[in-house]
Design an enzyme around this catalytic site. Structure first.
Site, PDB file in Angstrom:
ATOM      1  N   HIS A   1       0.839  -1.189   0.000  1.00 47.51           N
ATOM      2  CA  HIS A   1       0.000   0.000   0.000  1.00 47.51           C
ATOM      3  C   HIS A   1       0.878   1.244   0.000  1.00 47.51           C
ATOM      4  O   HIS A   1       2.041   1.214   0.425  1.00 47.51           O
ATOM      5  CB  HIS A   1      -0.890   0.025   1.235  1.00 47.51           C
TER       6      HIS A   1
ATOM      7  N   CYS B   1      -5.074   1.386   6.761  1.00 42.81           N
ATOM      8  CA  CYS B   1      -5.573   0.093   7.225  1.00 42.81           C
ATOM      9  C   CYS B   1      -4.720  -0.369   8.402  1.00 42.81           C
ATOM     10  O   CYS B   1      -3.715   0.257   8.754  1.00 42.81           O
ATOM     11  CB  CYS B   1      -5.536  -0.927   6.086  1.00 42.81           C
TER      12      CYS B   1
ATOM     13  N   GLU C   1       0.827   3.830   1.952  1.00 46.01           N
ATOM     14  CA  GLU C   1       1.261   4.239   3.291  1.00 46.01           C
ATOM     15  C   GLU C   1       2.361   3.343   3.851  1.00 46.01           C
ATOM     16  O   GLU C   1       3.348   3.834   4.396  1.00 46.01           O
ATOM     17  CB  GLU C   1       0.066   4.246   4.261  1.00 46.01           C
TER      18      GLU C   1
ATOM     19  N   CYS D   1      -1.029  -0.856   7.433  1.00 44.96           N
ATOM     20  CA  CYS D   1      -0.325   0.410   7.243  1.00 44.96           C
ATOM     21  C   CYS D   1      -0.133   1.144   8.563  1.00 44.96           C
ATOM     22  O   CYS D   1       0.929   1.719   8.809  1.00 44.96           O
ATOM     23  CB  CYS D   1      -1.068   1.277   6.238  1.00 44.96           C
TER      24      CYS D   1
END
Length: 158
Positions: free
Chosen positions: A52, A82, A54, A85
């Site tokens: 991801h 999430c 992040e 992350c």
């Protein structure tokens, strides 16, 4: 970080998300902002369902900056991080997170899409379990619609 700085950085992160989408990746974007709240040290679009924006950015930050510096930095992201992350942000030592739209907003867009099975675990809850504080700002109500725009039609077309 002032409201004007938050707006500017979230809009920049959204441009990164749009770029990711133009490359066929999920439309998420993140920035690492220096302690001066102005300088963008790095930006990252989503790579895939495991890398991801992040978490990739947080790993990069941890590899390139000392924890004493990251403690005063801000990770700005289009959507609430999430659980994966949030954990990576925590372990990287980044001291603040700013996000535009919530995990609930994302779920409304993606539904049960197999490429984005959202976790109903707010980042604040993940950070609250840690031994050091991570400040969280978000969602930013007047920018939620803008953060959602790159996702319109994206998930149904996949």
């Amino acid at each position: 970080m002032t409201p004007a700085q938050i707006d500017s950085h979230l809009r920049h992160a959204n441009t990164v998300a749009q770029r990711a989408a133009s490359m066929g990746r999920h439309p998420f974007g993140a920035l690492l902002v220096a302690p001066d709240h102005e300088t963008v040290l790095a930006e990252q679009g989503n790579i895939d369902t495991v890398n991801h924006a992040e978490s990739t950015l947080a790993r990069h930050a941890a590899s390139n900056y000392p924890g004493s510096y990251l403690r005063d930095c801000t990770l700005v992201t289009t959507f609430e991080p999430c659980a994966m992350c949030a954990g990576t942000i925590y372990w990287a030592g980044i001291g603040r997170v700013v996000y535009g739209a919530s995990e609930e907003d994302l779920l409304a867009l993606t539904g049960a899409h197999e490429e984005n099975p959202t976790l109903s675990l707010p980042c604040r809850e993940v950070f609250a379990r840690g031994q050091r504080a991570v400040e969280v700002v978000g969602p930013v109500p007047h920018l939620v619609e803008a953060m959602m725009a790159p996702h319109q039609g994206f998930w149904s077309a996949r």
